[in-house]
Design an enzyme around this catalytic site. Structure first.
Site, PDB file in Angstrom:
ATOM      1  N   LYS A  72       0.854  -1.180   0.000  1.00 28.33           N
ATOM      2  CA  LYS A  72       0.000   0.000   0.000  1.00 28.33           C
ATOM      3  C   LYS A  72       0.895   1.236   0.000  1.00 28.33           C
ATOM      4  O   LYS A  72       1.935   1.254   0.662  1.00 28.33           O
ATOM      5  CB  LYS A  72      -0.890  -0.024   1.249  1.00 28.33           C
ATOM      6  CG  LYS A  72      -1.888   1.116   1.339  1.00 28.33           C
ATOM      7  CD  LYS A  72      -2.781   0.930   2.561  1.00 28.33           C
ATOM      8  CE  LYS A  72      -3.812   2.037   2.701  1.00 28.33           C
ATOM      9  NZ  LYS A  72      -4.688   1.820   3.866  1.00 28.33           N
TER      10      LYS A  72
ATOM     11  N   SER B   8      -9.482   1.904   2.920  1.00 25.70           N
ATOM     12  CA  SER B   8      -8.621   2.683   2.048  1.00 25.70           C
ATOM     13  C   SER B   8      -7.625   1.824   1.275  1.00 25.70           C
ATOM     14  O   SER B   8      -7.033   2.276   0.306  1.00 25.70           O
ATOM     15  CB  SER B   8      -7.872   3.725   2.884  1.00 25.70           C
ATOM     16  OG  SER B   8      -7.047   3.097   3.845  1.00 25.70           O
TER      17      SER B   8
ATOM     18  N   SER C  30      -9.806  -0.513   7.085  1.00 21.91           N
ATOM     19  CA  SER C  30      -9.222  -0.308   5.752  1.00 21.91           C
ATOM     20  C   SER C  30      -8.545  -1.530   5.138  1.00 21.91           C
ATOM     21  O   SER C  30      -8.140  -1.493   3.989  1.00 21.91           O
ATOM     22  CB  SER C  30      -8.216   0.844   5.789  1.00 21.91           C
ATOM     23  OG  SER C  30      -8.901   2.059   5.861  1.00 21.91           O
TER      24      SER C  30
END
Length: 479
Positions: A78, A153, A177
């Site tokens: 990420k 996210s 997330s």
């Protein structure tokens, strides 16, 4: 070129050691597939050169018999996890072009076991969002239905695993997330206990909530990755010095457990009826397998999301103060003096959702409102934590749906921040309480999209959590 079909890390290790394939061949093939699936917008940058170099090194280690436990396993990061000598931007314009000077502890630990890091994955800007519609670099498409969001996210991280353009990914979970996008993409998402995994090298959103964790195809893969990235780190004084169990080795231990499901969640009005029936079917299955399954009340459901947003925005307003165009990252070309540098850089560099949360956080911390909001939020957090732990004294696990519905269409919740924030209603409890939680697929909706089941356990009980999740996974016909 014949396509190597990845099933699990264990199988890949066997195939590499038997010579059925090589790390270099798998890396080249993955790079080709990333190119073919570029339209998903999962990767912001592919580390082609370093990935191929790493693959070559891994093949040499395999030949010498010295390769680590993640030899040849392709990993995506990420875009808020630092990797030395590579760009990291938290999907924000304010950090565009910034290159990390050091690697996150989790990255060091993956590399030490010979994983191959192939690129950085798109996410909501500064990890703020539930749909991946807040990235400065465009939406990520859900590979299972490209008209739908992949969740957020860690949307790029979940989409990349679901699309087979990495073997697993590392995301971060502040309020769901990792688990929410895992639920939306039919993958396994694990949020460890706060402090189980070092946060050193994670670009902070909300420091007392953030945790790094894996998104994988199987519970077994999640167990192995967790084992490797966990443990004390001198760079992060919130990391725990508790012993790290051999999660992967002890996975198949079968026991009879006590499951509590929160009636307020399973019977919630806003819950998709098919999500409810799939979760109920799973609870019935557990009961018929000889486990104890009880409905219990959790009277604070309505306070979870407000508490979460009061506290996390307060921490975000403080954490994001460092992005001001002075020391690193973008600086506004229109600035004339120090004050205008701050104002213009932040106005031009941050997206609307990040600005909204900074403003909310600044408001709840302001002199006139600190006691009414932030101070009260801290007290409510303690009540939620105490109630959660009281339940977990009597039960092994708390069960809820991972999300109120399946992946939704782009734009559906974009105009209403409150509606978007309520997407986190079942996941934020684990972050507020600091306990570990996992989302595993538990069936398919009639719209063809997966539904996730969430399990929570007490502090540092990941071993038990993974064993139970593995047991459930083995019985599921949906894969």
């Amino acid at each position: 070129m014949s396509h190597y079909h990845f099933l699990s890390i264990e199988q890949l290790q066997k195939d590499l050691r038997s010579g059925a394939t090589s790390a270099h061949a798998i890396t080249e093939e993955t790079l080709q597939r990333i190119e073919e699936k570029k339209h998903l917008n999962a990767y912001l940058e592919v580390f082609t050169q370093t990935a191929l170099e790493q693959a070559q090194t891994v093949d040499q280690k395999l030949a010498a018999g010295t390769a680590g436990r993640l030899a040849g396993v392709i990993v995506g990061l990420k875009d808020n996890i630092c990797y030395k000598g590579h760009h990291v931007s938290a999907s924000s314009k304010i950090l565009e072009g910034f290159e990390s000077l050091y690697s996150a502890t989790v990255v060091e630990r993956l590399l030490a076991e010979d994983a191959i890091i192939i690129g950085r994955l798109n996410c909501d800007e500064f990890a703020m969002g539930s749909s991946n519609e807040n990235s400065a670099f465009g939406n990520v498409l859900n590979p299972l239905n490209e008209a739908c969001v992949p969740g957020g996210s860690s949307g790029g991280a979940a989409a990349a695993v679901a699309a087979d353009i990495c073997h697993f990914s590392l995301g971060s979970d502040t309020g769901g997330s990792i688990r929410q996008p895992a639920s939306f993409t039919g993958t396994v998402g694990l949020k460890p206990t706060y402090g189980r995994v070092s946060r050193y090298g994670l670009i902070a959103y909300s420091s007392s909530f953030d945790q790094i964790g894996p998104i994988t195809h199987t519970v077994a893969d999640a167990a192995l990755v967790l084992e490797i990235i966990s443990g004390k780190d001198e760079h992060d004084n919130t990391s725990s010095s508790k012993r790290v169990p051999t999660y992967a080795q002890d996975l198949s231990i079968e026991k009879k457990y006590r499951f509590a499901y929160l009636s307020e969640c399973v019977d919630a009005e806003g819950l998709d009826p098919e999500v409810r029936s799939l979760v109920r079917a799973q609870l019935d299955q557990l009961k018929s397998d000889g486990h104890t399954v009880d409905a219990i009340s959790f009277p604070y459901l309505d306070y979870l999301v407000p508490t979460y947003y009061v506290l996390t925005t307060a921490e975000a307003s403080s954490n994001l103060a460092r992005f001001a165009g002075v020391h690193y990252g973008q600086r506004s070309p229109n600035a004339g003096d120090l004050e205008s540098t701050y104002k213009k850089t932040r106005s031009e560099g941050f997206g609307p959702e990040v600005k909204r949360r900074i403003m909310l956080g600044t408001f709840v911390l302001s002199a006139g409102y600190y006691d009414a909001y932030y101070s009260k939020g801290q007290k409510v957090r303690r009540i939620i934590q105490d109630k959660t732990r009281a339940i977990l004294k009597n039960y092994d696990f708390i069960v809820t749906p991972s999300t109120p519905g399946t992946a939704f269409a782009f734009g559906k919740n974009a105009a209403d921040p409150i509606k978007m924030y309520l997407e986190d209603i079942f996941t934020v409890q684990a972050n507020i309480a600091g306990v570990p939680a996992i989302s595993i697929p538990c069936g398919l909706h009639s719209n063809g999209l997966p539904v996730g089941l969430q399990l929570m356990s007490d502090f540092f009980e990941e071993e038990k959590l993974l064993q139970a999740a593995h047991q459930i996974e083995q019985k599921l016909s949906y894969q």
